[in-house]
Design a protein around this motif. Structure first.
Motif, short mmCIF file in Angstrom:
data_model
loop_
_atom_site.label_atom_id
_atom_site.label_comp_id
_atom_site.label_asym_id
_atom_site.label_seq_id
_atom_site.Cartn_x
_atom_site.Cartn_y
_atom_site.Cartn_z
N ALA A 141 0.85 -1.20 0.00
CA ALA A 141 0.00 0.00 0.00
C ALA A 141 0.88 1.24 0.00
O ALA A 141 1.83 1.34 0.78
CB ALA A 141 -0.91 0.01 1.23
N LYS A 142 0.56 2.20 -0.85
CA LYS A 142 1.37 3.40 -0.98
C LYS A 142 1.41 4.20 0.32
O LYS A 142 2.43 4.79 0.68
CB LYS A 142 0.81 4.26 -2.11
CG LYS A 142 1.63 5.50 -2.43
CD LYS A 142 1.06 6.24 -3.64
CE LYS A 142 1.90 7.46 -3.99
NZ LYS A 142 1.35 8.19 -5.16
N ALA A 143 0.29 4.23 1.05
CA ALA A 143 0.24 5.01 2.29
C ALA A 143 1.15 4.42 3.37
O ALA A 143 1.63 5.12 4.25
CB ALA A 143 -1.18 5.10 2.80
N MET A 144 1.37 3.12 3.33
CA MET A 144 2.22 2.42 4.30
C MET A 144 1.81 2.70 5.74
O MET A 144 2.65 2.84 6.62
CB MET A 144 3.70 2.77 4.10
CG MET A 144 4.27 2.28 2.78
SD MET A 144 6.07 2.27 2.73
CE MET A 144 6.44 0.85 3.75
N THR A 145 0.51 2.80 5.98
CA THR A 145 0.05 3.03 7.34
C THR A 145 0.25 1.78 8.20
O THR A 145 0.39 1.87 9.41
CB THR A 145 -1.43 3.42 7.34
OG1 THR A 145 -2.18 2.45 6.59
CG2 THR A 145 -1.62 4.79 6.70
N ALA A 146 0.27 0.62 7.56
CA ALA A 146 0.50 -0.64 8.28
C ALA A 146 1.42 -1.52 7.43
O ALA A 146 0.95 -2.34 6.65
CB ALA A 146 -0.82 -1.35 8.55
N PRO A 147 2.73 -1.33 7.53
CA PRO A 147 3.65 -2.13 6.73
C PRO A 147 3.39 -3.62 6.90
O PRO A 147 3.16 -4.10 8.00
CB PRO A 147 5.02 -1.72 7.27
CG PRO A 147 4.82 -0.35 7.82
CD PRO A 147 3.43 -0.36 8.38
N GLU A 148 3.41 -4.33 5.80
CA GLU A 148 3.11 -5.76 5.84
C GLU A 148 4.22 -6.56 6.49
O GLU A 148 3.97 -7.60 7.07
CB GLU A 148 2.88 -6.26 4.41
CG GLU A 148 1.61 -5.70 3.77
CD GLU A 148 1.47 -6.16 2.33
OE1 GLU A 148 2.42 -6.80 1.82
OE2 GLU A 148 0.43 -5.88 1.73
N CYS A 149 5.45 -6.10 6.36
CA CYS A 149 6.53 -6.89 6.93
C CYS A 149 7.73 -6.02 7.22
O CYS A 149 7.91 -4.96 6.61
CB CYS A 149 6.94 -8.03 6.00
SG CYS A 149 7.71 -7.50 4.46
N LEU A 150 8.52 -6.47 8.17
CA LEU A 150 9.83 -5.89 8.43
C LEU A 150 10.86 -6.90 7.96
O LEU A 150 10.89 -8.03 8.44
CB LEU A 150 10.01 -5.60 9.93
CG LEU A 150 9.22 -4.44 10.50
CD1 LEU A 150 9.40 -4.38 12.02
CD2 LEU A 150 9.68 -3.13 9.88
N LEU A 151 11.65 -6.52 6.98
CA LEU A 151 12.69 -7.41 6.51
C LEU A 151 13.74 -7.56 7.60
O LEU A 151 13.83 -6.73 8.51
CB LEU A 151 13.30 -6.84 5.23
CG LEU A 151 12.28 -6.61 4.10
CD1 LEU A 151 12.98 -6.11 2.85
CD2 LEU A 151 11.52 -7.88 3.77
#
Length: 205
Positions: A141-151
């Motif tokens: 998601a462009k907004a990145m309000t809730a990043p899907e993962c932390l590498l």
């Protein structure tokens, strides 16, 4: 001679110096046992003064200082006295030396240096005297309000590789932040985009 009164019960300031030095060395031994960063000399003095036995008033006004209370000083090392979630033994992150204990600032220059590798520059204010590690967040998601993962964290280099490729017609968005024992920097606004080439036209804003 009033200047000699203390010698009858305290054996002189030379003995006091050895006792204070021994207490300071013992405190450092306790702190080293819990893998903490060495305390600043000014902090050691402050800690021993605040936990020591008060000087008893004598027949002549004067100030030698508190007598070290090693048990009380050690106890102070294992208590989070200021509520910052770090005990003195683990390294107090609100220490007066902000360069040593401060939380890092935002990383800069997040960019792709190859098809799968991102790189960035360290924060202008690193927040600690030791090398930082970093986290890279990825989101669809462009907004990145809730990043899907932390590498996975990288230590201590300023780059990371993500071999995943976004599905056709979508994109991955990335942010990076610095992390130290005292906290995490903000992700900031340095967002970069990775597009699947087959979906470039559909994904372009």
């Amino acid at each position: 001679d009033p200047n000699q009164y203390y010698t009858a019960v305290f054996s002189g300031t030379s003995s006091a110096s050895a006792m204070v030095a021994g207490a300071a060395a013992s405190l450092r031994g306790v702190q080293r046992a819990c893998n903490a960063t060495p305390m600043l000399p000014t902090y050691v003095r402050s800690l021993m003064a605040s936990t020591g036995s008060p000087q008893v008033a004598g027949p002549v006004a004067g100030n030698i200082g508190t007598r070290p209370n090693l048990r009380a000083a050690i106890d102070a090392l294992t208590v989070d006295q200021d509520g910052d979630l770090y005990t003195e033994c683990l390294g107090d992150c609100t220490d007066a030396d902000a360069t040593l204990w401060g939380v890092p600032g935002e990383v800069a220059g997040l960019r792709f240096v190859s098809k799968t590798t991102l790189a960035w520059s360290p924060p202008a204010s690193p927040g600690t005297s030791t090398a930082s590690r970093y986290q890279l967040a990825r989101s669809a998601a462009k907004a990145m309000t809730a990043p899907e993962c932390l590498l996975p964290d990288t230590w201590p280099g300023e780059q990371a590789t993500d071999a995943d490729v976004p599905p056709a017609g979508t994109a991955f968005f990335y942010l990076a932040r610095a992390v130290t024992d005292c906290g995490e920097g903000t992700f900031g606004a340095g967002r970069v985009i990775q597009l699947d080439c087959a979906g470039l036209a559909a994904a372009r804003p």
